[in-house]
Write a protein that holds these residues in place. Structure first.
Motif, short mmCIF file in Angstrom:
data_model
loop_
_atom_site.label_atom_id
_atom_site.label_comp_id
_atom_site.label_asym_id
_atom_site.label_seq_id
_atom_site.Cartn_x
_atom_site.Cartn_y
_atom_site.Cartn_z
N SER A 116 -7.49 7.65 18.10
CA SER A 116 -7.26 6.45 18.90
C SER A 116 -6.36 5.44 18.20
CB SER A 116 -8.60 5.80 19.26
OG SER A 116 -9.32 5.46 18.09
N VAL A 117 -6.32 5.48 16.88
CA VAL A 117 -5.42 4.61 16.11
C VAL A 117 -4.10 5.32 15.83
CG1 VAL A 117 -5.10 3.38 13.93
CG2 VAL A 117 -7.32 3.32 15.08
N ALA A 118 -4.16 6.62 15.57
CA ALA A 118 -2.96 7.37 15.20
C ALA A 118 -1.95 7.44 16.34
CB ALA A 118 -3.34 8.78 14.76
N GLU A 119 -2.44 7.58 17.57
CA GLU A 119 -1.54 7.79 18.70
C GLU A 119 -0.52 6.67 18.90
OE1 GLU A 119 -4.12 8.64 21.97
OE2 GLU A 119 -4.66 10.63 21.20
N PRO A 120 -0.91 5.38 18.88
CA PRO A 120 0.11 4.34 19.07
C PRO A 120 1.04 4.16 17.88
CG PRO A 120 -2.04 3.36 18.67
CD PRO A 120 -2.27 4.82 18.85
N MET A 121 0.71 4.74 16.72
CA MET A 121 1.51 4.57 15.52
C MET A 121 2.45 5.74 15.25
SD MET A 121 0.43 1.62 14.34
CE MET A 121 1.19 1.71 12.72
N ALA A 122 2.09 6.93 15.72
CA ALA A 122 2.78 8.15 15.31
C ALA A 122 4.24 8.20 15.73
CB ALA A 122 2.03 9.37 15.85
N ALA A 123 4.56 7.73 16.93
CA ALA A 123 5.94 7.82 17.41
C ALA A 123 6.89 6.99 16.56
CB ALA A 123 6.01 7.36 18.86
N ALA A 124 6.42 5.85 16.08
CA ALA A 124 7.28 4.97 15.29
C ALA A 124 7.44 5.45 13.85
CB ALA A 124 6.71 3.55 15.29
N PHE A 125 6.49 6.26 13.37
CA PHE A 125 6.52 6.70 11.97
C PHE A 125 6.25 8.21 11.91
CE2 PHE A 125 5.08 2.30 12.14
CZ PHE A 125 6.02 1.68 11.32
N PRO A 126 7.19 9.02 12.42
CA PRO A 126 6.98 10.47 12.49
C PRO A 126 6.74 11.08 11.12
CG PRO A 126 9.27 9.89 12.94
CD PRO A 126 8.51 8.62 12.93
N GLY A 127 5.73 11.93 11.06
CA GLY A 127 5.40 12.63 9.82
C GLY A 127 4.62 11.81 8.82
N ARG A 128 4.35 10.55 9.15
CA ARG A 128 3.66 9.67 8.20
C ARG A 128 2.28 9.24 8.68
NH1 ARG A 128 7.76 4.91 7.27
NH2 ARG A 128 6.18 4.30 5.73
N VAL A 129 1.90 9.64 9.87
CA VAL A 129 0.61 9.27 10.45
C VAL A 129 -0.22 10.53 10.65
CG1 VAL A 129 -0.57 8.17 12.38
CG2 VAL A 129 1.63 7.27 11.59
N ALA A 179 0.83 -1.21 0.00
CA ALA A 179 0.00 0.00 0.00
C ALA A 179 0.87 1.26 0.00
CB ALA A 179 -0.91 0.01 1.21
N ASP A 180 0.41 2.26 -0.74
CA ASP A 180 1.01 3.60 -0.67
C ASP A 180 0.30 4.47 0.35
OD1 ASP A 180 2.89 3.31 -3.03
OD2 ASP A 180 0.96 2.93 -4.02
N ALA A 181 -0.96 4.16 0.61
CA ALA A 181 -1.76 4.89 1.59
C ALA A 181 -2.63 3.90 2.33
CB ALA A 181 -2.62 5.94 0.91
N LEU A 182 -2.78 4.12 3.64
CA LEU A 182 -3.59 3.26 4.50
C LEU A 182 -4.62 4.11 5.22
CD1 LEU A 182 -0.40 1.61 5.75
CD2 LEU A 182 -2.21 0.19 4.83
N LEU A 183 -5.86 3.65 5.25
CA LEU A 183 -6.92 4.33 5.97
C LEU A 183 -7.54 3.35 6.96
CD1 LEU A 183 -8.90 6.05 3.03
CD2 LEU A 183 -6.80 6.83 4.14
N VAL A 184 -7.79 3.80 8.18
CA VAL A 184 -8.45 2.96 9.19
C VAL A 184 -9.64 3.72 9.74
CG1 VAL A 184 -8.18 1.81 11.41
CG2 VAL A 184 -6.30 1.77 9.76
N THR A 185 -10.79 3.04 9.82
CA THR A 185 -12.03 3.71 10.22
C THR A 185 -12.18 3.83 11.73
OG1 THR A 185 -13.30 1.63 10.19
CG2 THR A 185 -13.22 2.90 8.14
N HIS A 186 -11.65 2.84 12.49
CA HIS A 186 -11.80 2.89 13.95
C HIS A 186 -10.90 1.85 14.60
CE1 HIS A 186 -14.70 -0.24 12.88
NE2 HIS A 186 -14.73 -0.63 14.14
N GLU A 187 -10.93 1.81 15.92
CA GLU A 187 -9.93 1.08 16.69
C GLU A 187 -10.23 -0.40 16.93
OE1 GLU A 187 -10.93 2.24 21.24
OE2 GLU A 187 -11.04 3.90 19.78
N HIS A 188 -11.38 -0.89 16.60
CA HIS A 188 -11.70 -2.28 16.88
C HIS A 188 -10.78 -3.23 16.10
CE1 HIS A 188 -16.05 -1.28 18.34
NE2 HIS A 188 -15.14 -1.07 19.27
#
Length: 210
Positions: free
Chosen positions: A71-84, A36-45
C-alpha cells in the motif's frame, strides 16, 4: 549501531555501512528522512508514511532505497523504478548493510468498525525491533524493543504486557507524540516498575548506542 530517536515513531539507525530510517511520517521532523541510505515504512497511516518526506529523501540520495508493504510501495514505485521494494511477513533483506527481518501482518485493532490495514514490523541486525502499530511478538529474542506507548489502539496495561511477552533486554519509547508532558512521568514510572526491563524515554534528537 547508533540509535537516534526522532519525533513520534521515527528512528534513525547509523553504523559504518550507512543510515537506515524507519517511519518518517507526518508527526516527525520534516528532514527526518534526509541523508538516509535505506528507508523502511511499517504501514500506510500518515503518522508513519509521509510521501513528501520519502520523495525528498530518495531524490536527495539517488542510491537510497525504500522497503515497505504494497500500500505504500505502489504510489512510490513509478517515480523511483528499481528502488522501491515490497515486503511482507517472513521476508529478509539487507538494506544499507543492515540485515532486516519482517514480522507481522496486521495493524492493531483501533475499533471493530474500522478495517485493519496491513502492518509489518522490522527486526534490524537481530537487535532492534520496530513493530509499527501492532504488538507483534517476533519468534526470536529481541534485545532492543521500540515500544509504542501512546496510541488510539492501546492502553497502558497492554503496553506493559507486551514488554513482558517480548522480554527484551531494554525498551525505548516510540509512538509518543500524543503523550502529554504531564502524563510522561506516570508512563515512565508505571512501565519501569511493571514491565521488568530496562526502560527509557528519549527526547527527539537524543541518541544512544545499541
Amino acid at each position: 549501531m547508533r540509535f537516534i530517536k526522532k519525533r513520534h515513531s521515527c528512528v534513525r539507525l547509523e553504523k559504518e555501512s550507512g543510515t537506515l530510517v524507519i517511519d518518517p511520517g507526518g508527526f516527525t521532523e520534516p528532514d527526518a528522512a534526509l541523508g538516509a541510505d535505506a528507508l523502511l515504512v511499517t504501514h500506510e497511516h500518515p503518522d508513519h508514511f509521509d510521501e513528501g518526506r520519502l520523495r525528498a529523501a530518495l531524490e536527495a540520495n539517488p542510491a537510497a532505497q525504500l522497503w515497505t508493504l504494497a500500500s505504500v510501495a505502489e504510489p512510490m514505485a513509478a517515480a523511483f523504478p528499481g528502488r522501491v521494494h515490497t515486503v511482507g511477513h517472513g521476508d529478509t533483506f539487507t538494506a544499507a548493510g543492515f540485515d532486516v527481518e519482517v514480522h507481522g501482518e496486521l495493524h492493531a485493532v483501533i475499533h471493530p468498525d474500522i478495517p485493519r490495514v496491513t502492518n509489518v514490523g522490522y527486526l534490524v541486525d537481530g537487535e532492534v525491533f520496530h513493530p509499527g502499530d501492532a504488538l507483534t511478538v517476533p519468534d526470536r529474542p529481541v534485545e532492543t524493543l521500540l515500544l509504542p506507548v501512546m496510541a488510539p489502539w492501546n492502553k497502558l496495561s497492554e503496553v506493559v504486557d507486551y514488554v513482558r511477552e517480548v522480554r527484551p533486554t531494554r525498551a525505548y519509547d516510540i509512538h509518543d507524540a500524543l503523550l502529554a508532558d504531564l502524563a510522561l512521568p506516570v508512563y515512565e514510572r508505571q512501565i519501569g516498575a511493571l514491565a521488568g526491563t530496562d526502560h527509557h524515554h528519549l527526547g527527539p534528537g537524543t541518541f544512544t548506542e545499541v
